[in-house]
Design an enzyme around this catalytic site. Structure first.
Site, PDB file in Angstrom:
ATOM      1  N   ASP A   1      -4.665 -48.772   7.119  1.00 55.32           N
ATOM      2  CA  ASP A   1      -3.125 -48.624   7.604  1.00 55.32           C
ATOM      3  C   ASP A   1      -2.586 -47.687   6.687  1.00 55.32           C
ATOM      4  O   ASP A   1      -2.639 -48.066   5.357  1.00 55.32           O
ATOM      5  CB  ASP A   1      -2.243 -49.850   8.248  1.00 55.32           C
ATOM      6  CG  ASP A   1      -1.199 -49.413   9.225  1.00 55.32           C
ATOM      7  OD1 ASP A   1      -1.682 -49.883  10.433  1.00 55.32           O
ATOM      8  OD2 ASP A   1      -0.611 -48.647   8.816  1.00 55.32           O
TER       9      ASP A   1
ATOM     10  N   THR B   1       0.053 -42.972  19.897  1.00 54.56           N
ATOM     11  CA  THR B   1       0.099 -41.682  20.322  1.00 54.56           C
ATOM     12  C   THR B   1       1.363 -41.714  21.322  1.00 54.56           C
ATOM     13  O   THR B   1       1.355 -41.621  22.337  1.00 54.56           O
ATOM     14  CB  THR B   1      -1.093 -41.126  21.108  1.00 54.56           C
ATOM     15  OG1 THR B   1      -1.490 -42.332  21.913  1.00 54.56           O
ATOM     16  CG2 THR B   1      -2.359 -40.970  20.414  1.00 54.56           C
TER      17      THR B   1
ATOM     18  N   CYS C   1       3.165 -47.578  26.841  1.00 55.77           N
ATOM     19  CA  CYS C   1       2.454 -47.172  27.885  1.00 55.77           C
ATOM     20  C   CYS C   1       2.917 -46.498  28.995  1.00 55.77           C
ATOM     21  O   CYS C   1       2.906 -45.313  29.214  1.00 55.77           O
ATOM     22  CB  CYS C   1       1.288 -48.443  28.215  1.00 55.77           C
ATOM     23  SG  CYS C   1       0.352 -48.800  26.629  1.00 55.77           S
TER      24      CYS C   1
ATOM     25  N   ARG D   1      10.557 -51.415  21.934  1.00 56.74           N
ATOM     26  CA  ARG D   1      10.340 -49.921  21.982  1.00 56.74           C
ATOM     27  C   ARG D   1      10.524 -49.376  23.243  1.00 56.74           C
ATOM     28  O   ARG D   1       9.774 -50.171  24.146  1.00 56.74           O
ATOM     29  CB  ARG D   1       8.798 -49.649  21.305  1.00 56.74           C
ATOM     30  CG  ARG D   1       8.705 -49.762  19.689  1.00 56.74           C
ATOM     31  CD  ARG D   1       7.392 -49.294  19.438  1.00 56.74           C
ATOM     32  NE  ARG D   1       6.426 -50.390  19.749  1.00 56.74           N
ATOM     33  CZ  ARG D   1       5.212 -50.213  19.379  1.00 56.74           C
ATOM     34  NH1 ARG D   1       4.562 -49.079  18.678  1.00 56.74           N
ATOM     35  NH2 ARG D   1       4.105 -51.142  19.599  1.00 56.74           N
TER      36      ARG D   1
END
Ligand SMILES: NC(=O)c1ccc[n+]([C@@H]2O[C@H](COP(=O)([O-])OP(=O)(O)OC[C@H]3O[C@@H](n4cnc5c(N)ncnc54)[C@H](O)[C@@H]3O)[C@@H](O)[C@H]2O)c1
Length: 391
Positions: free
Chosen positions: A14, A68, A243, A311
Site C-alpha cells: 500500500d 477506481t 460501488c 463514503r
C-alpha cells in the site's frame, strides 16, 4: 486474508505509509477482518504489509485492488490503477501472474493495465501472465465473503487464464471461468448497474405511491409473494458506498466512448440522486404546525446499515438540502464517531422530527417515541409502530 487462510504467504502493498504501519501493528482497517485474524496472520509470518514495491520481485501472483473512483466531473478516475500498475511493473518476475481486481470498464486490462506493464517491465522478463477477477465484496455481510462468493475469472490468453483459475480456486470455493476479460469486466458493471436501476425504479414507485396514501413497502412485500420473475428492492434516501453510485457511471462513460448511450442508467442515477428531496418533504410534513425552521435529527448516516463507512453516503445530500432550506440538522450513528467534521448529538430533546435514514444498531427509537418526536422511517424497520411513518 482469504489467501493467507489458503496457505499463501502474502504481502499487502500500500502506498499509504500510515495504513501499512497500522496493519503491521495488528490494527485492521477493514471491518470484516478482525484485529485477531490480522494478528494471527502477522504472528504466523504468512502476512505483512509493506510500502516497498520491490517486494513484488518475489511474488508469483500480484493482484491489484486499488480504488477506481469518479473524479470531480463524475468521470472514471483510473489514476490509482495506473499508478499501482506503473509501480509494480518493473518488479514483476519472469512468469508472474498480474491480476486486476479493481472495478472498471471493459477493456481496462487489455488497453490500460497491460500496455503500462509492457512499457515498464524489467528487461529480461520473458513471460508475464495477465488476468482480471473483479472484486466481489459486500462489507458487513455475515454470510457472503471472499471465500464463498463465486469469483469471475478470465485471462488474456490460455496460459494466463489457467494460472488465474488455479490461483482463485485455491482461495475461493467457486470460480466462474469467463471467456474474455471484457466479459468479466462488463459483468461486474452489470451487477451493480442492475441494483442501481432497480433501486431507481422502486424510488420512483415510492413517489407515485406516497401521495396516493399507499405504503410502497407493503406493495413490495405483496409483489414478493410471486415465486418467479420478481426480486424485491426497497426505497431509501438514495444510494451510497463505493460501488452502486460509482460503477454505473463507468458504464455510461464507456458507452459514450463508443458513441452509444445508456439512458435508462442515467435516469436511474438521477432518480436516486434526487431521492433525498422527496425524503425531506415527507419528513417536513410530519413537523407540527408547519414550522418554518425545524430541528431535525438524522438517525444513521453511514452509506448502509452495519458499516461505519460514510463514503458517498446519500445522507450527506439530505443534510445539505435540509440545512439549505434553513433547518437545523443534528445526527446520531453508533458506528460513526465523526461525519464531515461534525460530531453526533447526545441530546435527544426538542427535535421536531427524526429521519431514520440508515438502521444502525442502538438508535434511540424508543426514547424518541416516548418523547413524542415523529419519526420518518426510510428503512421500513418499524412498520406499523406508533409515531413512526414509513417512506
Ligand atoms: N470495498 C468494497 O466493498 C468493494 C466491493 C467490490 C469491488 N470493489 C472494488 O475494489 C477496488 C478497491 O476498492 P476498496 O474500497 O477496497 O479501496 P480502498 O479505498 O479501501 O483502497 C484500497 C487501498 O489502496 C491503496 N492505494 C491507492 N492507490 C495506491 C497505489 N497507487 N499503490 C498502492 N496502494 C494504493 C489505498 O491506500 C488503500 O489502502 C475498487 O475498484 C472498488 O470498486 C470494492
Amino acid at each position: 486474508m482469504a489467501a493467507v487462510e489458503s496457505g499463501w504467504t502474502v504481502v499487502g502493498l500500500d502506498n499509504s505509509g500510515s495504513r501499512v504501519e497500522k496493519l503491521n501493528c495488528g490494527h485492521s482497517p477493514v471491518e470484516d477482518i478482525s484485529n485477531e485474524t490480522l494478528a494471527n496472520a502477522l504472528n504466523s509470518g504468512s502476512y505483512r504489509a509493506s510500502s516497498n514495491f520491490e517486494d513484488i520481485s518475489n511474488a508469483d501472483v500480484v493482484t491489484i485492488c486499488v480504488p477506481t473512483p469518479l473524479d470531480e466531473k463524475k468521470l472514471p478516475d483510473l489514476s490509482a490503477l495506473r499508478a499501482a500498475t506503473n509501480s509494480a511493473a518493473p518488479f514483476l518476475k519472469n512468469g508472474a501472474l498480474l491480476v486486476s481486481e479493481s472495478t472498471s470498464y471493459p477493456g481496462t486490462l487489455r488497453n490500460e493495465v497491460i500496455p503500462i506493464v509492457e512499457k515498464n517491465r524489467r528487461t529480461g522478463t520473458k513471460q508475464l501472465f495477465f488476468a482480471t477477477a473483479p472484486e466481489r465484496v459486500n462489507p458487513g455481510d455475515e454470510v457472503w465473503n471472499q471465500k464463498n462468493t463465486p469469483r469471475l475469472v478470465s485471462g488474456i490468453d490460455k496460459e494466463s487464464h489457467d494460472k488465474a483459475i488455479d490461483f482463485y480456486k485455491s482461495i475461493c470455493d467457486a470460480v466462474v471461468s469467463v471467456e474474455t476479460p471484457e466479459i468479466a469486466e462488463a459483468a461486474k458493471l452489470l451487477e451493480n448497474t442492475f441494483r442501481l436501476v432497480n433501486i431507481g425504479l422502486i424510488n420512483e414507485f415510492t413517489k407515485l405511491c406516497g401521495p396516493a396514501g399507499i405504503d410502497v413497502n407493503k406493495v413490495v412485500t405483496a409483489a414478493s409473494s410471486k415465486p418467479y420473475g420478481f426480486m424485491p428492492f426497497r426505497p431509501g434516501v438514495g444510494v451510497g458506498g463505493h460501488c452502486i453510485p460509482v460503477d454505473p457511471l463507468y458504464l455510461t462513460w464507456w458507452a459514450k466512448q463508443n458513441n452509444l448511450a445508456a439512458p435508462m442508467v442515467e435516469l436511474a442515477e438521477k432518480t436516486n440522486s434526487e431521492m433525498h428531496k422527496y425524503v425531506a418533504n415527507r419528513a417536513l410534513e410530519l413537523v407540527p404546525c408547519n414550522k418554518k425552521k425545524s430541528r431535525i435529527l438524522l438517525l444513521g448516516v453511514a452509506y448502509k446499515a452495519g458499516v461505519s463507512d460514510v463514503r458517498e453516503t446519500p445522507v450527506s445530500h439530505l443534510r445539505e438540502h435540509l440545512t439549505h432550506l434553513g433547518h437545523t440538522v443534528e445526527w446520531i450513528d453508533s458506528l460513526v464517531p465523526i461525519w464531515e467534521e461534525t460530531k453526533p448529538t447526545n441530546d435527544l430533546q426538542g427535535f421536531d422530527v427524526a429521519i431514520l435514514a440508515v438502521n444502525q444498531p442502538e438508535l434511540p427509537i424508543v426514547e424518541l417515541q416516548e418523547m413524542g418526536t415523529p419519526i420518518l422511517d426510510c428503512t421500513n424497520s418499524y412498520p406499523g409502530q406508533s409515531g413512526i411513518r414509513t417512506l
